[in-house]
Design a protein around this motif. Structure first.
Motif, PDB file in Angstrom:
ATOM      1  N   VAL B 139      44.584  39.971  88.879  1.00 38.17           N
ATOM      2  CA  VAL B 139      45.141  38.661  89.233  1.00 38.17           C
ATOM      3  C   VAL B 139      44.707  37.666  88.157  1.00 38.17           C
ATOM      4  N   PRO B 140      45.670  37.014  87.500  1.00 31.67           N
ATOM      5  CA  PRO B 140      45.295  36.204  86.340  1.00 31.67           C
ATOM      6  C   PRO B 140      44.407  35.014  86.689  1.00 31.67           C
ATOM      7  N   SER B 141      43.534  34.683  85.755  1.00 31.30           N
ATOM      8  CA  SER B 141      42.641  33.541  85.920  1.00 31.30           C
ATOM      9  C   SER B 141      42.699  32.728  84.640  1.00 31.30           C
ATOM     10  N   HIS B 142      42.733  31.398  84.759  1.00 32.03           N
ATOM     11  CA  HIS B 142      42.883  30.572  83.564  1.00 32.03           C
ATOM     12  C   HIS B 142      41.640  29.769  83.260  1.00 32.03           C
ATOM     13  N   PRO B 143      41.211  29.788  81.997  1.00 32.76           N
ATOM     14  CA  PRO B 143      40.009  29.050  81.625  1.00 32.76           C
ATOM     15  C   PRO B 143      40.040  27.585  82.031  1.00 32.76           C
ATOM     16  N   GLU B 144      41.210  26.930  82.002  1.00 29.49           N
ATOM     17  CA  GLU B 144      41.241  25.495  82.318  1.00 29.49           C
ATOM     18  C   GLU B 144      40.913  25.221  83.775  1.00 29.49           C
ATOM     19  N   ASN B 145      40.954  26.267  84.600  1.00 30.80           N
ATOM     20  CA  ASN B 145      40.675  26.033  86.015  1.00 30.80           C
ATOM     21  C   ASN B 145      39.234  26.313  86.381  1.00 30.80           C
ATOM     22  N   ILE B 146      38.428  26.551  85.366  1.00 26.49           N
ATOM     23  CA  ILE B 146      37.030  26.908  85.625  1.00 26.49           C
ATOM     24  C   ILE B 146      36.100  25.791  85.167  1.00 26.49           C
ATOM     25  N   TYR B 147      35.180  25.426  86.006  1.00 26.59           N
ATOM     26  CA  TYR B 147      34.197  24.402  85.660  1.00 26.59           C
ATOM     27  C   TYR B 147      32.799  24.946  85.883  1.00 26.59           C
ATOM     28  N   ILE B 148      31.950  24.678  84.890  1.00 31.07           N
ATOM     29  CA  ILE B 148      30.576  25.162  84.968  1.00 31.07           C
ATOM     30  C   ILE B 148      29.680  24.031  85.443  1.00 31.07           C
ATOM     31  N   SER B 149      28.648  24.361  86.186  1.00 30.14           N
ATOM     32  CA  SER B 149      27.697  23.311  86.552  1.00 30.14           C
ATOM     33  C   SER B 149      26.327  23.922  86.794  1.00 30.14           C
ATOM     34  N   SER B 150      25.347  23.029  87.049  1.00 29.70           N
ATOM     35  CA  SER B 150      23.982  23.529  87.256  1.00 29.70           C
ATOM     36  C   SER B 150      23.830  24.109  88.640  1.00 29.70           C
ATOM     37  N   GLY B 151      24.347  25.288  88.867  1.00 26.25           N
ATOM     38  CA  GLY B 151      24.212  25.832  90.210  1.00 26.25           C
ATOM     39  C   GLY B 151      25.447  25.525  91.038  1.00 26.25           C
ATOM     40  N   SER B 152      25.764  26.413  91.966  1.00 24.05           N
ATOM     41  CA  SER B 152      27.011  26.260  92.719  1.00 24.05           C
ATOM     42  C   SER B 152      27.013  25.004  93.579  1.00 24.05           C
ATOM     43  N   GLN B 153      25.847  24.540  94.032  1.00 24.61           N
ATOM     44  CA  GLN B 153      25.825  23.353  94.898  1.00 24.61           C
ATOM     45  C   GLN B 153      26.359  22.120  94.189  1.00 24.61           C
ATOM     46  N   TRP B 154      26.037  21.984  92.908  1.00 27.72           N
ATOM     47  CA  TRP B 154      26.553  20.839  92.152  1.00 27.72           C
ATOM     48  C   TRP B 154      28.071  20.900  92.082  1.00 27.72           C
ATOM     49  N   ALA B 155      28.578  22.100  91.797  1.00 28.13           N
ATOM     50  CA  ALA B 155      30.024  22.250  91.699  1.00 28.13           C
ATOM     51  C   ALA B 155      30.657  21.926  93.049  1.00 28.13           C
ATOM     52  N   LEU B 156      30.048  22.447  94.116  1.00 28.58           N
ATOM     53  CA  LEU B 156      30.576  22.187  95.457  1.00 28.58           C
ATOM     54  C   LEU B 156      30.564  20.687  95.743  1.00 28.58           C
TER      55      LEU B 156
END
Lengths: 475, 485
Positions: B139-156
Motif C-alpha cells: 500500500v503506497p506511502s508518501h514522504p510528504e504525509n510523514i512528520y517526525i517528532s520527539s516521540g509519538s506523544q508530541w506528534a499526537l
C-alpha cells in the motif's frame, strides 16, 4: 476535519513562516543531482547552528556521548581516562545504565538537575539554586512553550500579552501565535547598539493596556539577533519595572557563554535580582532559559535545554510539572548539558584539548564579528551595530524604492525577497529581519558568525556583490 | 502570571488565590497515581543504598514500557551507528563492522557540515515511507504525509491541537478507550478536549465492540462535539491485537460518524500471539477500497521507543497522515515547524528501525540474536502463572509490552485503602513495592470499570528478572490475600 473551518482557530492563526531553509535544502539537492548553478554549494548562516556552517564539535563532549551510547567503547583505552570516568558516571545516573531508558522524572534526571543547580550557584557567585527548580526539555523553545501555554488565556481585551523586544529571536512570534498570546512590541534602540530603554518599555506597556492583559516581559540577553549585552543599570531597571508592574520575567540567556566585547560581561538576571535584596528577590517571578544549542557546545541537533523557575508559586509550578508529565525529555542531551556545566578540570587528561577548542571558538566568533561588522559598514547602503555577544550580526539595509515596490507586488516583505534572491543567485542563506518581528521601514538581515573564517569571508564577498548589484539594477 | 496568584496573608491564614489566569484545562489535569509510587521508590532505593535491611536487594521496576530500565540490553547495531555518528573518529580502524560504518557515513552525509549537531529535521522521509509500504504489503506511502517528532506523544499532541478547539462550545470530544495509557489522557485534558470513554470488553480479551462505540458516541453528543476516535493497537495497557474484522468495523463507524481516526500503533513490532498478526489501520483502510479508503481521515503513530529497539530515551517518533485536506496539511506543517524537530540521533535511530541490517550484512547475525524473542515465552509464563494465583485473572496477552491482570481485592483491603485515602489498586501496588520491591502501576491510572481493579506489569524483561518478579509476586500476593481475608 475535512474542511478548514474545523481546524482549531489557534492553529489557523499561526503566521506563515518564511521557508528559506526549505528552499536552501531544495537547492542543495538540485546541486547534488548535477544541476548547474552560479555557485558550488549553499552556505546557510541564517540560524545559530555552527555545525551547519562547518564548525567542529568539542571532542570531549562527543567522546563522552559516544561512550554513553555504546559502552563497549569503555573497554579499551582509546579514550582518555577522564572521558571514560565521566561516561561511567553519567551511565550510572541513567535507568538501567542506558541512555535508551526514560528519565526518572519528566523534569529530568535528578542527579543532573543537581549538577545544573550547582553550576548556576557557581556562576552566580553563591546565589543558591534548587535542583527542584530546574526543568529539562528538548531545547529552550519547548520549555518556553510550556510556560506560554500556562499563561495563555482570554480573548480580545483580556487576551494575555507578553512584552517582546523588536527584534526578537526569529522563532518567538510563531510560539506566541500558537499559544494565542499577544505580542506587545518594545523597540530596541538601534543607534545605541540595540540597547533596551526603560521609557520604551513603559510606553509599550501603556499602549497595550486596554487592548490586552500584559503578563510578562521577554528578555533576550545576550541579545538574539542583536548581540547586545545588557549592563547592570539596565537589568536593575527592568527588574524594578517588572516588580512594580507585576510582570513575569522570561529571560532567555542561551548565549551567556558567548560574550566577547572588551568592556562587557554577562550578568545573569538571577544574580542581579538577588543582589537587589529581599524587596525584589523575594517577589519578582522569573523563568530563565538555557540550552546546549548555543554558546560553547553548539549542539543544536541534540535538542537539550532547561529552565530555572524563580519565585514561582508552588501551585503554579505543580501545574507546570503536570504539563511536562506526558513528555519525557531525551536523555542524551541531558548528559550533554551535564558536560556543558562540568567541563574537564585542569589536571584532567582532556583539559588541554578542551580549553584549546573553546578558546579557538571564542576567538573565531569575536574576530568574525569584528571583521563582519567592519566589512558590512563599508558597503554602501548597509549599516551594522557592533556586537558584544551572541552569534549573529544584524545589519540594516537601505533598499531601493523600486525593489521595495517589487516586493509589494509579489506580496512579500522586501527583506524576505532580498534573502530569497540572494539565495537563488549566490547560494547564501541569511535570515530576514521580518522573521525577528521587525516590520518597520528599515529592513534588516541576520547572519550567524559562528563559522570557519573562510566560510564567513565567502559569505561576505557574495553578499557584497549581490547588494551592489541590487543597488545598481534598481537605480 | 502567578503574580496574580498571590498567597494572601490575612491574619494567620494563608489563602492560595488561584487566578482564572491559568487555563481551566490545565487546572483540571489530574495528578498521576504514579508520582506517589515513584517518590516512595526513590526513597526505598536510597534506604537500600544506606544498608537498610529488606527482603529484597533491589527494586524491580516494571511500571513503564521501558525495556532498558528493566534490564534489557540495547541493540548493538543501533548503538554502534549512533556512536559513530556522534564521534566519527570511531570509524578509523577496524573496531566497527563495515555495515555500521556505511550506515553512519550515509546518515552523516545528509547532515550539512557532516555533523549531528545540526538542527534541521534531516531524516530521509523516503526511507520511512518505503518501510511503511513494505510493512503494508505494497500500500503506497508518501514522504510528504510523514512528520517526525520527539516521540509519538508530541506528534499526537500536534495533531490534536489542530483537531481540538479549546474555546469551542460545545467542547471538542475524542472517543478514548478504557483502559488507556495516561499520557494521551493528559494531553487531551491539557488541550481542553472532552475525553469520551468507550469500554473495552475484558471478558472477550479486551475486544473493541462497535455497539459500545455507538453508545459512547450517543452519550457524547449531548455534552460535546465528538470529532476524533482514538484507538490503541496493539493495546496499552491491555495487550490485545485487533482482528481485521474489528478494525473494519471501527473504520466503518468512523466513516459514518465522520470521526478522525487516531491510531496509536507504537507496539506494532511487539505481536506474538500464534494466530495474531498486526495489520495497520492504513492497510485495513486501503483494503476496504473506495469510497472509504479515499475519505476516512487517519493519523497513525509509531516510535523508536517500543518494539525491538526500545530506545525510549532517544525520543523519536513519526505520524503518517492519510486523506487529509491539503489546506489542513499546510497548518500541520506549520505546527510541526514551529516545534523543534526530533533530536537528530533519534531520527537516525528511526532510520535504523525502518531499515535494519539485512541477511548477508555483517551485523545481521548479532542483530538477530536478540533477547526479545524470549518474551514469547514470558507472556505465556506470566499469564499462566498469574491466573494460577487465586484472586487474579488475566486475559491472554497477544501484543504490546504489558500484562493487565484483574485483581479481586477483598473488601477488607478496599476498606483499609479508603481509610488511608488511597485508591485500592494503588494500595496494592504500594504494598507490593514496600514488601516485595516490585514497582508496578495501578489500573486506576488507566481507567477501568467501576468496582474493578487491575495492575499493569511490563513484561518486556530478561528471563531471570521475570522469574524473580513471579517469585516475589507469588509470595507477596498470598500473604496479602491472607492478611485481608
Amino acid at each position: 476535519m475535512s474542511s478548514m473551518q474545523q481546524v482549531n482557530p489557534k492553529v489557523r492563526g499561526i503566521r506563515n513562516i518564511v521557508n528559506l531553509q526549505g528552499l536552501a535544502a531544495q537547492i542543495t539537492q538540485q546541486i547534488a543531482k548535477g544541476e548547474q548553478k552560479p555557485f558550488q554549494r549553499v552556505i546557510d548562516v541564517s540560524s545559530g547552528d555552527p555545525h551547519r556552517t562547518g564548525m567542529r564539535p568539542l571532542s570531549f563532549a562527543r567522546q563522552v556521548l559516544a561512550a554513553c551510547l555504546y559502552p563497549e567503547l569503555l573497554k579499551d583505552n582509546s579514550f582518555p581516562s577522564d572521558v571514560r570516568q565521566r561516561a561511567q558516571k553519567l551511565l550510572g545516573v541513567c535507568n538501567g545504565g542506558s541512555v535508551g531508558s526514560y528519565s526518572a522524572s519528566s523534569c529530568g534526571i535528578p542527579q543532573i538537575q543537581r549538577s545544573i543547580a550547582e553550576f548556576i550557584t557557581r556562576r552566580d557567585g553563591g546565589v543558591a539554586s534548587d535542583p527542584e527548580d530546574i526543568i529539562f526539555s528538548s531545547g529552550s523553545q519547548t520549555t518556553l512553550m510550556l510556560v506560554l501555554h500556562l499563561m495563555s488565556s482570554g480573548q480580545g481585551p483580556t487576551q494575555a500579552g507578553v512584552l517582546t523586544p523588536l527584534p526578537c529571536p526569529h522563532t518567538l512570534p510563531m510560539l506566541l501565535d500558537e499559544a494565542a498570546i499577544k505580542l506587545i512590541p518594545y523597540q530596541l534602540l538601534e543607534e545605541q547598539g540595540w540597547a533596551l530603554e526603560l521609557e520604551e518599555l513603559q510606553r509599550a506597556l501603556r499602549a497595550a493596556k486596554g487592548h490586552c492583559e500584559p503578563r510578562a516581559i521577554y528578555i533576550s540577553n545576550p541579545g538574539n539577533p542583536t548581540g547586545h549585552v545588557q549592563d547592570l543599570k539596565t537589568i536593575e531597571g527592568v527588574i524594578r519595572f517588572a516588580a512594580s508592574e507585576q510582570l513575569l520575567l522570561l529571560v532567555e540567556e542561551v548565549y551567556q557563554d558567548s560574550v566577547f566585547g572588551q568592556e562587557q560581561k554577562f550578568l545573569s538576571y538571577k544574580k542581579v535580582l538577588f543582589d537587589m535584596g529581599p524587596k525584589y528577590s523575594d517577589k519578582v517571578e522569573m523563568v530563565s532559559f538555557h540550552s546546549i544549542s548555543n554558546g560553547i557546545l553548539g549542539e543544536c541537533g541534540l535538542r537539550g535545554g532547561y529552565m530555572e523557575v524563580i519565585n514561582m508559586d508552588p501551585l503554579v509550578k505543580s501545574f507546570l510539572m503536570s504539563m511536562q508529565a506526558p513528555y519525557s525529555p531525551p536523555v542524551l542531551p541531558q548528559l550533554a548539558l551535564e558536560i556543558m556545566v562540568n567541563p574537564p578540570s585542569p589536571g584532567d587528561d582532556s583539559h588541554e584539548v578542551y580549553s584549546q577548542e573553546v578558546l579557538q571558538r571564542a576567538e573565531i566568533i569575536s574576530q568574525n564579528a569584528r571583521r563582519g561588522c567592519e566589512f558590512l559598514n563599508n558597503i554602501a547602503g548597509m549599516s551594522c551595530q557592533p556586537v558584544m555577544g551572541g552569534v549573529f550580526l544584524y545589519p540594516s539595509l537601505q533598499l531601493p524604492v523600486e525593489f521595495i515596490q517589487q516586493a509589494e507586488v509579489l506580496g512579500m516583505q522586501a527583506d524576505v525577497l532580498y534573502c530569497q534572491k540572494l539565495l537563488e543567485q549566490e547560494g547564501v542563506c541569511l535570515g530576514p529581519g521580518s522573521e525577528n518581528g521587525h516590520d518597520d521601514k528599515n529592513f534588516h538581515i541576520r547572519l550567524c558568525v559562528l563559522a570557519p573564517p573562510a566560510v564567513l569571508e565567502d559569505v561576505l564577498q557574495r553578499l557584497s556583490s549581490f547588494h551592489l548589484r541590487i543597488q545598481e539594477r534598481h537605480h | 502570571m502567578s503574580c496574580q496568584i498571590r498567597t494572601q496573608l490575612t491574619d494567620n491564614k494563608q489563602e492560595f488565590h488561584t487566578s482564572p489566569d491559568i487555563s481551566l484545562n490545565i487546572r483540571n489535569m489530574k495528578q498521576l497515581e504514579y508520582s506517589v509510587l515513584a517518590r516512595r521508590t526513590n526513597q526505598i532505593k536510597d534506604e537500600l543504598k544506606k544498608g537498610v535491611k529488606k527482603s529484597y536487594r533491589e527494586v524491580i521496576d516494571v511500571s513503564w514500557g521501558d525495556p532498558h530500565r528493566a534490564g534489557v540490553k540495547p541493540l548493538s547495531f543501533v548503538r554502534q551507528v549512533l556512536a559513530a555518528c556522534i564521534y566519527p573518529q570511531l570509524m578509523d580502524g577496524d573496531k566497527l563492522m563495515v555495515d555500521v560504518k556505511q550506515r553512519a557515513q550515509m546518515l552523516l552525509r545528509a547532515c550539512p557540515g557532516g555533523s549531528v549537531g545540526k538542527s534541521y529535521a534531516y531524516i530521509q522521509y523516503g526511507r520511512v515511507s518505503e518501510y511503511i509500504t513494505r510493512r503494508d504489503g505494497g500500500v503506497p506511502s508518501h514522504p510528504e504525509n510523514i512528520y517526525i517528532s520527539s516521540g509519538s506523544q508530541w506528534a499526537l499532541t500536534n495533531i490534536l491541537k489542530v483537531l481540538v478547539n479549546s474555546e469551542a462550545s460545545p467542547r471538542t470530544g475524542v472517543l478514548t478507550p478504557v483502559p488507556c495509557h495516561s499520557t494521551t489522557i493528559l494531553s487531551l485534558m491539557a488541550l481542553g478536549a472532552e475525553v469520551v470513554p468507550y469500554y473495552l470488553r475484558e471478558e472477550q480479551g479486551w475486544a473493541l465492540d462497535v455497539e459500545e462505540l455507538q453508545r459512547a458516541w450517543g452519550s457524547a453528543k449531548e455534552v460535546c462535539n465528538p470529532v476524533g476516535l482514538y484507538v490503541i493497537n496493539p493495546g496499552n495497557p491491555a495487550g490485545y491485537v485487533q482482528s481485521r474484522k474489528s478494525m473494519q468495523e471501527v473504520i466503518r463507524f468512523a466513516a459514518e460518524k465522520r470521526l478522525f481516526l487516531l491510531a496509536d500503533e507504537v507496539y506494532q513490532d511487539c505481536v506474538f500471539g500464534e494466530e495474531t498478526e498486526f495489520v495497520s489501520y492504513k492497510r485495513a483502510l486501503a483494503e476496504m477500497g473506495s469510497p472509504l479508503s479515499d475519505t476516512v481521515e487517519l493519523a497513525s503513530f509509531h516510535t523508536t521507543s517500543k518494539g525491538l529497539m526500545g530506545e525510549c530515551g532517544l525520543r523519536a517518533g513519526y505520524v503518517e497522515l492519510v486523506n487529509l485536506d491539503p489546506a489542513v496539511m499546510k497548518h500541520i506543517y506549520s505546527l510541526f515547524s514551529a516545534d523543534s524537530c526530533a533530536p537528530v540521533l533519534g531520527q537516525f535511530a528511526l532510520d535504523v528501525m525502518t531499515n535494519p541490517p539485512q541477511p548477508g550484512d555483517p551485523s545481521y547475525p548479532l542483530y538477530m540474536k536478540v533477547d526479545h524473542f524470549l518474551f514469547l515465552i514470558h507472556r505465556k509464563a506470566f499469564t499462566e502463572f498469574i491466573n494460577s494465583l487465586p484472586g487474579f485473572s488475566c486475559q491472554p496477552v497477544e501484543g504490546g509490552a504489558f500484562a493487565f491482570p484483574r485483581v479481586f481485592l477483598p473488601p477488607k483491603a478496599i476498606e483499609t485503602a479508603k481509610e488511608l485515602g488511597m485508591k485500592p489498586d494503588t494500595f496494592y501496588c504500594m504494598r507490593l513495592l514496600e514488601e516485595a520491591g516490585v514497582l508496578s502501576s495501578p489500573g486506576s491510572e488507566y481507567g477501568q470499570q467501576e468496582g474493578t481493579y487491575h495492575i499493569r506489569f511490563c513484561i518486556m524483561t530478561p528471563s531471570e528478572i521475570m522469574e524473580e518478579i513471579l517469585r516475589r509476586l507469588s509470595t507477596f500476593h498470598k500473604r496479602f490475600m491472607n492478611e485481608f481475608s
